[in-house]
Scaffold this motif. Structure first.
Motif, PDB file in Angstrom:
ATOM      1  N   GLY A  12     -41.765  26.593   4.124  1.00 29.08           N
ATOM      2  CA  GLY A  12     -41.860  27.131   5.289  1.00 29.08           C
ATOM      3  C   GLY A  12     -41.160  27.353   6.220  1.00 29.08           C
ATOM      4  O   GLY A  12     -39.515  25.984   6.006  1.00 29.08           O
ATOM      5  N   GLN A  42     -51.646  33.972  10.485  1.00 27.92           N
ATOM      6  CA  GLN A  42     -50.473  32.722  11.646  1.00 27.92           C
ATOM      7  C   GLN A  42     -50.661  33.875  12.892  1.00 27.92           C
ATOM      8  O   GLN A  42     -50.369  33.910  13.605  1.00 27.92           O
ATOM      9  CB  GLN A  42     -49.028  32.058  11.984  1.00 27.92           C
TER      10      GLN A  42
ATOM     11  N   LYS B  11     -47.995  25.688   9.952  1.00 26.19           N
ATOM     12  CA  LYS B  11     -46.946  25.661  10.127  1.00 26.19           C
ATOM     13  C   LYS B  11     -46.286  25.856   9.753  1.00 26.19           C
ATOM     14  O   LYS B  11     -45.794  24.612   9.187  1.00 26.19           O
ATOM     15  CB  LYS B  11     -46.282  25.887  12.296  1.00 26.19           C
ATOM     16  N   GLY B  13     -41.923  24.659   7.870  1.00 30.79           N
ATOM     17  CA  GLY B  13     -40.993  24.166   8.109  1.00 30.79           C
ATOM     18  C   GLY B  13     -41.101  23.415   9.701  1.00 30.79           C
ATOM     19  O   GLY B  13     -39.743  23.480  10.227  1.00 30.79           O
ATOM     20  N   GLU B 152     -40.913  24.026  19.368  1.00 29.68           N
ATOM     21  CA  GLU B 152     -40.574  25.717  19.198  1.00 29.68           C
ATOM     22  C   GLU B 152     -41.608  26.467  19.437  1.00 29.68           C
ATOM     23  O   GLU B 152     -42.811  26.204  19.584  1.00 29.68           O
ATOM     24  CB  GLU B 152     -39.945  26.756  17.674  1.00 29.68           C
ATOM     25  N   PHE B 153     -41.577  27.889  19.807  1.00 32.01           N
ATOM     26  CA  PHE B 153     -42.699  28.572  20.181  1.00 32.01           C
ATOM     27  C   PHE B 153     -43.010  28.439  19.117  1.00 32.01           C
ATOM     28  O   PHE B 153     -44.880  28.304  19.420  1.00 32.01           O
ATOM     29  CB  PHE B 153     -42.140  30.143  20.974  1.00 32.01           C
ATOM     30  N   PHE B 154     -43.402  29.246  18.529  1.00 34.24           N
ATOM     31  CA  PHE B 154     -44.495  29.695  16.898  1.00 34.24           C
ATOM     32  C   PHE B 154     -45.360  28.465  16.699  1.00 34.24           C
ATOM     33  O   PHE B 154     -46.457  28.770  16.119  1.00 34.24           O
ATOM     34  CB  PHE B 154     -43.888  30.488  16.001  1.00 34.24           C
ATOM     35  N   GLU B 157     -48.433  28.052  18.821  1.00 36.03           N
ATOM     36  CA  GLU B 157     -48.965  28.878  18.966  1.00 36.03           C
ATOM     37  C   GLU B 157     -50.419  28.954  17.999  1.00 36.03           C
ATOM     38  O   GLU B 157     -51.114  29.129  17.594  1.00 36.03           O
ATOM     39  CB  GLU B 157     -48.661  30.256  18.456  1.00 36.03           C
ATOM     40  N   ASN B 191     -32.548  21.248  24.821  1.00 36.62           N
ATOM     41  CA  ASN B 191     -33.614  22.597  24.951  1.00 36.62           C
ATOM     42  C   ASN B 191     -34.655  22.561  25.745  1.00 36.62           C
ATOM     43  O   ASN B 191     -35.708  21.939  25.297  1.00 36.62           O
ATOM     44  CB  ASN B 191     -33.215  23.121  23.709  1.00 36.62           C
ATOM     45  N   ARG B 192     -34.454  23.993  26.359  1.00 34.95           N
ATOM     46  CA  ARG B 192     -34.887  24.128  28.021  1.00 34.95           C
ATOM     47  C   ARG B 192     -36.518  24.383  26.762  1.00 34.95           C
ATOM     48  O   ARG B 192     -37.448  23.288  26.886  1.00 34.95           O
ATOM     49  CB  ARG B 192     -35.134  25.433  28.103  1.00 34.95           C
ATOM     50  N   LEU B 193     -36.373  24.850  25.403  1.00 35.52           N
ATOM     51  CA  LEU B 193     -37.706  25.549  24.961  1.00 35.52           C
ATOM     52  C   LEU B 193     -37.837  24.149  24.021  1.00 35.52           C
ATOM     53  O   LEU B 193     -39.628  23.765  23.777  1.00 35.52           O
ATOM     54  CB  LEU B 193     -37.580  25.924  23.720  1.00 35.52           C
ATOM     55  N   ARG B 216     -33.656  15.674  16.965  1.00 41.01           N
ATOM     56  CA  ARG B 216     -32.864  16.981  15.735  1.00 41.01           C
ATOM     57  C   ARG B 216     -32.050  15.946  15.127  1.00 41.01           C
ATOM     58  O   ARG B 216     -31.216  15.671  15.782  1.00 41.01           O
ATOM     59  CB  ARG B 216     -33.213  18.074  16.164  1.00 41.01           C
ATOM     60  N   VAL B 218     -29.000  15.841  12.621  1.00 40.78           N
ATOM     61  CA  VAL B 218     -28.685  15.938  11.339  1.00 40.78           C
ATOM     62  C   VAL B 218     -28.248  15.025   9.550  1.00 40.78           C
ATOM     63  O   VAL B 218     -29.122  15.320   8.948  1.00 40.78           O
ATOM     64  CB  VAL B 218     -26.872  16.574  11.300  1.00 40.78           C
ATOM     65  N   ARG B 219     -28.286  13.712   9.745  1.00 44.85           N
ATOM     66  CA  ARG B 219     -28.793  13.179   8.691  1.00 44.85           C
ATOM     67  C   ARG B 219     -30.232  12.965   8.517  1.00 44.85           C
ATOM     68  O   ARG B 219     -29.964  12.269   7.378  1.00 44.85           O
ATOM     69  CB  ARG B 219     -28.101  11.324   9.789  1.00 44.85           C
ATOM     70  N   SER B 221     -31.750  15.396   7.513  1.00 43.57           N
ATOM     71  CA  SER B 221     -32.080  17.341   6.911  1.00 43.57           C
ATOM     72  C   SER B 221     -30.798  16.847   5.526  1.00 43.57           C
ATOM     73  O   SER B 221     -30.778  17.227   5.083  1.00 43.57           O
ATOM     74  CB  SER B 221     -31.439  17.641   7.853  1.00 43.57           C
TER      75      SER B 221
END
Ligand code: ATP
Ligand code: ATP
Ligand code: MG
Ligand code: MG
Lengths: 254, 254
Positions: A12, A42, B11, B13, B152-154, B157, B191-193, B216, B218-219, B221
């Motif tokens: 995903g 989706q 959704k 990820g 995030e946007f999606f 939704e 980040n505005r989003l 977010r 990096v450690r 991931s």
């Protein structure tokens, strides 16, 4: 006549929809006609092309339970050279309804066989994050598969499962299914993990990996909230340029 | 006796597996016993807890087709207070095998009903990116649902679809299913989003949204490639601290 690509990966959030939308936009910008078909309940690809959720009278569900892609199933979009067959959550019942049908995995290919899609140069199929009946229908109907590969560890782990499924699909009913390529997405050159995933991918898959790499780019993730591909939202962004380069790699193979 | 949480969002990820692993690690660190059950055929939670793909003799598949969670189905992990029922791609055939069974959606709850899980304080169910039979089984077996929401946007939704499914599950068989909370993941304050998604989520969902936000980092991931949660990989990272704070919010409700 159109070349049919499935954009699939059961992992995903790896950039399937983003690649479908922006590759379609870059191919359309180059003057070719593209039909995007949203096979994910989706409906993200539909939203990303400006289709309002309450204006999807006909969807991919109608295609799968019907006999051909009727012209009324296809919506125009605001982007020149891109048409869309949208999806809604109804599509998730196709899974159950097709479950008892004979040859349930070949439904989409059969429907394409009965349809006149000659006005398009490319058909892009956005797949859900699963190897379910919707994705298998796409893999059987497609000429080739484009695999978005997120530059992260879990995404690499899923790749071998996907490649095994491709072998199964070839045995199941689409011996000619080719892998058009693997495209690295959300790539961050400052991040060791991205470099490692790229090295592993190119070492194991060689030429299958596109030269073009899609960088992590905030403009890409902002574009869907404006219901447009990044090529329209911010044409000069790194994200837009990368998808143009990807399209050029694919178009050069015509 | 154990509290059962499903970590779900169709959704892809959005951080389901990452939240399962690291919330389990933070709860375990606080001294509580946790069983993680991997309901995703991708097996990412299993890998993330150090289970080798070729050492998964018994899996969640055996649980779903059996009558109870037998002790041999449960693996120890390298992390104190965390046990695991792993998964492999075999699990994707549970979908088909359960398809014809009566009450296919209640199988996991029934199996839990016949099992002695009293040694655990929490059971965490990592779900696949789909509202398929595996996720529905988790939602019916669980006391509460934790929803990772990517900033995030999606992802936003998809939230309304998920909340509708929760209502359906309550009608279908689990009227007491509560939403433990929505946790914002991969949050980037620059980040505005991210700010917009947080604002939308808190406005529409109010108290359902955890105060803790997972940045977010990096450690986070990098940790899966070392087969451990970020709490073990880099205990002082922002990611590890955020998951400890999330665990504290949940443990405070005991
Ligand atoms: N190169 C990129 N840079 C920044 N953000 C990106 C990039 N590609 C995708 N995204 C964002 O990451 C998220 C996941 O991408 P997307 O939804 O396209 O993945 P997907 O594989 O289609 O997900 P699903 O498995 O749910 O279908 C989206 O919010 C998208 O906007
Ligand atoms: N807070 C974070 N910061 C940075 N990276 C993250 C964070 N949370 C998750 N990730 C990374 O993002 C990717 C997606 O996360 P994860 O696999 O946990 O999502 P998921 O919802 O379980 O995906 P799927 O839908 O495939 O099951 C992984 O590579 C993970 O390492
Ligand atoms: Mg998608
Ligand atoms: Mg996962």
């Amino acid at each position: 006549k159109p070349k049919i690509f499935a954009i699939a990966n059961q992992k995903g959030g790896v950039g399937k929809t983003t690649t479908t939308l922006n590759l379609a936009a870059a191919i359309a910008e180059a003057g070719f006609k593209v039909l995007v078909m949203d096979l994910d309940p989706q409906g993200n690809a539909s939203t990303g092309l400006g289709s309002h959720a309450d204006a999807r009278e006909f969807t991919t569900y109608d295609v799968l339970i019907g006999t051909n892609v009727e012209p009324r199933f296809i919506q125009k979009t605001d982007i020149e050279n891109i048409d869309l067959v949208p999806s809604t959550t109804d599509l998730s019942s196709a899974d159950i309804e097709l479950a008892s049908a004979k040859n349930r995995s070949e439904k989409l290919r059969k429907v394409f066989g009965n349809s006149d899609l000659s006005k398009y140069d490319y058909v892009l199929l956005d797949c859900p994050p699963s190897l379910n009946v919707l994705t298998v229908n796409a893999l059987i109907a497609a000429h080739a598969l484009i695999i978005p590969l997120q530059s992260e560890f879990f995404a690499l782990e899923g790749l071998s499962q996907l490649l095994m499924s491709v072998r199964e699909v070839r045995d199941l009913g689409n011996p000619d299914l080719r892998i058009e390529g693997v495209v690295l997405t959300m790539y961050d050159a400052r991040n060791r993990l991205s470099l490692q995933v790229e090295e592993d991918a190119r070492e194991n898959l060689g030429e299958l990996v596109f030269k073009t790499v899609i960088p992590r780019n905030v403009r890409i993730s902002e574009a869907p909230s404006f219901a447009m591909p990044v090529l329209s939202y911010d044409s000069r962004s790194k994200g837009a340029e990368a998808y143009r380069a990807l399209a050029q790699e694919i178009l050069a193979r015509r």
